[in-house]
Design an enzyme around this catalytic site. Structure first.
Site, PDB file in Angstrom:
ATOM      1  N   GLY A  31       9.845  -2.361   3.005  1.00 30.76           N
ATOM      2  CA  GLY A  31      11.280  -2.445   2.730  1.00 30.76           C
ATOM      3  C   GLY A  31      11.633  -3.641   1.875  1.00 30.76           C
ATOM      4  O   GLY A  31      10.771  -4.196   1.188  1.00 30.76           O
ATOM      5  N   HIS A  34      12.507  -3.734  -4.261  1.00 31.22           N
ATOM      6  CA  HIS A  34      12.862  -4.358  -5.535  1.00 31.22           C
ATOM      7  C   HIS A  34      12.297  -3.495  -6.655  1.00 31.22           C
ATOM      8  O   HIS A  34      11.674  -2.444  -6.387  1.00 31.22           O
ATOM      9  CB  HIS A  34      12.337  -5.799  -5.591  1.00 31.22           C
ATOM     10  CG  HIS A  34      10.883  -5.916  -5.236  1.00 31.22           C
ATOM     11  ND1 HIS A  34       9.880  -5.447  -6.042  1.00 31.22           N
ATOM     12  CD2 HIS A  34      10.273  -6.419  -4.138  1.00 31.22           C
ATOM     13  CE1 HIS A  34       8.715  -5.680  -5.488  1.00 31.22           C
ATOM     14  NE2 HIS A  34       8.920  -6.263  -4.316  1.00 31.22           N
ATOM     15  N   HIS A  37       8.733  -2.143  -6.404  1.00 32.10           N
ATOM     16  CA  HIS A  37       8.573  -0.930  -5.590  1.00 32.10           C
ATOM     17  C   HIS A  37       9.040   0.292  -6.377  1.00 32.10           C
ATOM     18  O   HIS A  37       8.409   1.345  -6.351  1.00 32.10           O
ATOM     19  CB  HIS A  37       9.434  -1.005  -4.330  1.00 32.10           C
ATOM     20  CG  HIS A  37       9.000  -2.029  -3.330  1.00 32.10           C
ATOM     21  ND1 HIS A  37       9.781  -3.096  -2.978  1.00 32.10           N
ATOM     22  CD2 HIS A  37       7.863  -2.145  -2.601  1.00 32.10           C
ATOM     23  CE1 HIS A  37       9.165  -3.820  -2.066  1.00 32.10           C
ATOM     24  NE2 HIS A  37       7.991  -3.281  -1.820  1.00 32.10           N
ATOM     25  N   GLN A  61       0.113  -7.129  10.792  1.00 31.32           N
ATOM     26  CA  GLN A  61      -0.489  -7.781   9.634  1.00 31.32           C
ATOM     27  C   GLN A  61       0.072  -9.184   9.392  1.00 31.32           C
ATOM     28  O   GLN A  61      -0.277  -9.824   8.402  1.00 31.32           O
ATOM     29  CB  GLN A  61      -0.332  -6.920   8.372  1.00 31.32           C
ATOM     30  CG  GLN A  61       1.075  -6.818   7.822  1.00 31.32           C
ATOM     31  CD  GLN A  61       1.158  -5.799   6.689  1.00 31.32           C
ATOM     32  OE1 GLN A  61       1.130  -4.591   6.903  1.00 31.32           O
ATOM     33  NE2 GLN A  61       1.240  -6.280   5.460  1.00 31.32           N
ATOM     34  N   GLY A 149       0.525  -1.737  -5.572  1.00 28.29           N
ATOM     35  CA  GLY A 149       0.718  -2.676  -6.678  1.00 28.29           C
ATOM     36  C   GLY A 149      -0.442  -3.663  -6.781  1.00 28.29           C
ATOM     37  O   GLY A 149      -1.036  -4.064  -5.779  1.00 28.29           O
ATOM     38  N   GLU A 150      -0.735  -4.056  -8.033  1.00 26.53           N
ATOM     39  CA  GLU A 150      -1.830  -5.012  -8.262  1.00 26.53           C
ATOM     40  C   GLU A 150      -1.442  -6.443  -7.894  1.00 26.53           C
ATOM     41  O   GLU A 150      -2.282  -7.325  -7.926  1.00 26.53           O
ATOM     42  CB  GLU A 150      -2.288  -4.944  -9.724  1.00 26.53           C
ATOM     43  CG  GLU A 150      -3.062  -3.676 -10.034  1.00 26.53           C
ATOM     44  CD  GLU A 150      -3.658  -3.645 -11.424  1.00 26.53           C
ATOM     45  OE1 GLU A 150      -3.277  -4.499 -12.265  1.00 26.53           O
ATOM     46  OE2 GLU A 150      -4.490  -2.757 -11.683  1.00 26.53           O
ATOM     47  N   MET A 186       7.396  -9.849  -8.929  1.00 23.28           N
ATOM     48  CA  MET A 186       8.408  -9.339  -7.987  1.00 23.28           C
ATOM     49  C   MET A 186       7.809  -9.263  -6.602  1.00 23.28           C
ATOM     50  O   MET A 186       6.676  -8.798  -6.421  1.00 23.28           O
ATOM     51  CB  MET A 186       8.826  -7.939  -8.409  1.00 23.28           C
ATOM     52  CG  MET A 186       9.514  -7.944  -9.734  1.00 23.28           C
ATOM     53  SD  MET A 186      11.210  -7.446  -9.537  1.00 23.28           S
ATOM     54  CE  MET A 186      11.746  -7.539 -11.225  1.00 23.28           C
ATOM     55  N   ARG A 189       9.628 -11.283  -0.774  1.00 21.88           N
ATOM     56  CA  ARG A 189       9.817 -12.655  -0.289  1.00 21.88           C
ATOM     57  C   ARG A 189      10.649 -13.503  -1.248  1.00 21.88           C
ATOM     58  O   ARG A 189      11.185 -14.536  -0.839  1.00 21.88           O
ATOM     59  CB  ARG A 189       8.457 -13.337  -0.100  1.00 21.88           C
ATOM     60  CG  ARG A 189       7.647 -12.739   1.037  1.00 21.88           C
ATOM     61  CD  ARG A 189       6.238 -13.300   1.025  1.00 21.88           C
ATOM     62  NE  ARG A 189       5.356 -12.470   1.820  1.00 21.88           N
ATOM     63  CZ  ARG A 189       5.151 -12.620   3.126  1.00 21.88           C
ATOM     64  NH1 ARG A 189       5.744 -13.585   3.768  1.00 21.88           N
ATOM     65  NH2 ARG A 189       4.337 -11.820   3.775  1.00 21.88           N
TER      66      ARG A 189
HETATM   67  O1  PAF Z   1       2.029  -4.193   0.612  1.00 18.48           O
HETATM   68  C1  PAF Z   1       2.760  -3.959   1.600  1.00 18.48           C
HETATM   69  O2  PAF Z   1       3.981  -3.916   1.487  1.00 18.48           O
HETATM   70  C2  PAF Z   1       2.129  -3.726   2.959  1.00 18.48           C
HETATM   71  O3  PAF Z   1       1.003  -4.506   3.133  1.00 18.48           O
HETATM   72  C3  PAF Z   1       1.810  -2.232   3.248  1.00 18.48           C
HETATM   73  C4  PAF Z   1       0.787  -1.687   2.276  1.00 18.48           C
HETATM   74  C5  PAF Z   1       3.094  -1.427   3.160  1.00 18.48           C
HETATM   75  C6  PAF Z   1       1.253  -2.083   4.660  1.00 18.48           C
HETATM   76  O4  PAF Z   1       2.137  -2.544   5.628  1.00 18.48           O
END
Ligand code: PAF
Length: 282
Positions: A31, A34, A37, A61, A149-150, A186, A189
């Site tokens: 979520g 930006h 995404h 994570q 994304g890279e 981007m 955070r």
């Molecule tokens: O890159 C992220 O936003 C997260 O690590 C992901 C891949 C959605 C897993 O929670």
């Protein structure tokens, strides 16, 4: 736009799309959407009949409790943006216990050592959490293609490895880093940056570009030292690490081998906000 929160309901919708011969693209997110995404989502829309976007701030994570608590959550705005992007989109907002089927905890994955360096070293357990949730999301969404994304290059390599090792039936599509006009990568955070930190943050990419320009005439050690010196002199930004690593195995490079591809990887604290970025060195 259709919104699902439970795996069984989403699964039934995916099943019916697949029965109609439709292809499914998937963009997993946490979520606070930006333009980065949106570039992944737009690519998925172009390449698939249906696109699923998940929004889930995955607790397993996060290695720091305060980081999880402070992670930006803008669900209403996210849904508005998705609706504007494509009215046919499927949005999956999992309930943690339903996605994890019980206790919300990470499993351990063998990731060919890719999880031991850089982010893996500084954020213990982070990649087990990422691998666990992505594996569960893939089981729930069953996409043909998934977009990453890279900017999170190490995460991307780890997901590619997870898919290879477990022979998961999904194609991983890497998408180039999307930057602000001033070069800052981007990231969700970024919205937590104080104004003076936001102003200082493009220094990260400027330093990465300088590092890349040194590649033809300098060793990895010399480039690393130069980057460390640049940050030692910076009044606001604090370097956590800069590493030059092989794109394949993510091991730090001692010297450049012309047959291999390398990237410079960086993590920096701008106040209490931790930013990461990377640059290809070839
Ligand atoms: O890159 C992220 O936003 C997260 O690590 C992901 C891949 C959605 C897993 O929670």
């Amino acid at each position: 736009m259709e919104v699902f929160t439970l795996k069984t309901h989403l699964g039934a919708r995916i099943e019916s799309l697949k029965n109609q011969g439709k292809t499914i693209g998937f963009v997993p997110t946490m979520g606070a959407l930006h333009e980065g995404h949106l570039s992944l989502i737009e690519q998925s829309i172009k390449e698939n009949d249906s696109t699923v976007v998940s929004i889930f701030v995955n607790p397993t994570q996060f290695d720091r409790k305060d980081d999880l608590e402070k992670y930006p959550r803008t669900l209403e705005r996210d849904l508005y943006l998705l609706e504007q992007t494509d009215k046919n989109m499927i949005v999956y907002i999992p309930v943690a216990e339903d996605l994890y089927q019980g206790t919300v905890e990470a499993k351990h994955y063998a990731l060919n050592g890719l999880d031991k360096t850089m982010e893996g070293k500084y954020r213990p357990g982070h990649f087990d959490g990422v691998a666990t949730v992505v594996h569960k999301l893939f089981e729930a969404v069953r996409p043909h293609k998934a977009y990453f994304g890279e900017k999170d290059f190490q995460q991307l390599r780890i997901i590619q490895t997870l898919v290879e090792n477990l022979k998961l039936p999904v194609e991983i599509i890497p998408v180039k880093i999307y930057r602000e006009k001033d070069g800052l990568a981007m990231s969700s955070r970024n919205r937590r940056l104080k104004p003076e930190m936001r102003q200082a943050a493009p220094f990260i990419y400027q330093t990465l570009k300088q590092a890349a320009s040194m590649k033809p005439n300098h060793s990895p050690g010399e480039i690393k030292r130069q980057v460390e010196l640049a940050f030692e002199k910076h009044p606001l930004l604090r370097l956590e690490y800069f590493e030059i690593a092989d794109e394949e195995n993510l091991q730090p490079a001692k010297k450049f081998d012309p047959r291999k591809k390398y990237r410079g990887f960086i993590a920096v604290f701008a106040g209490d906000v931790r930013l990461i970025d990377n640059i290809p060195l070839n």
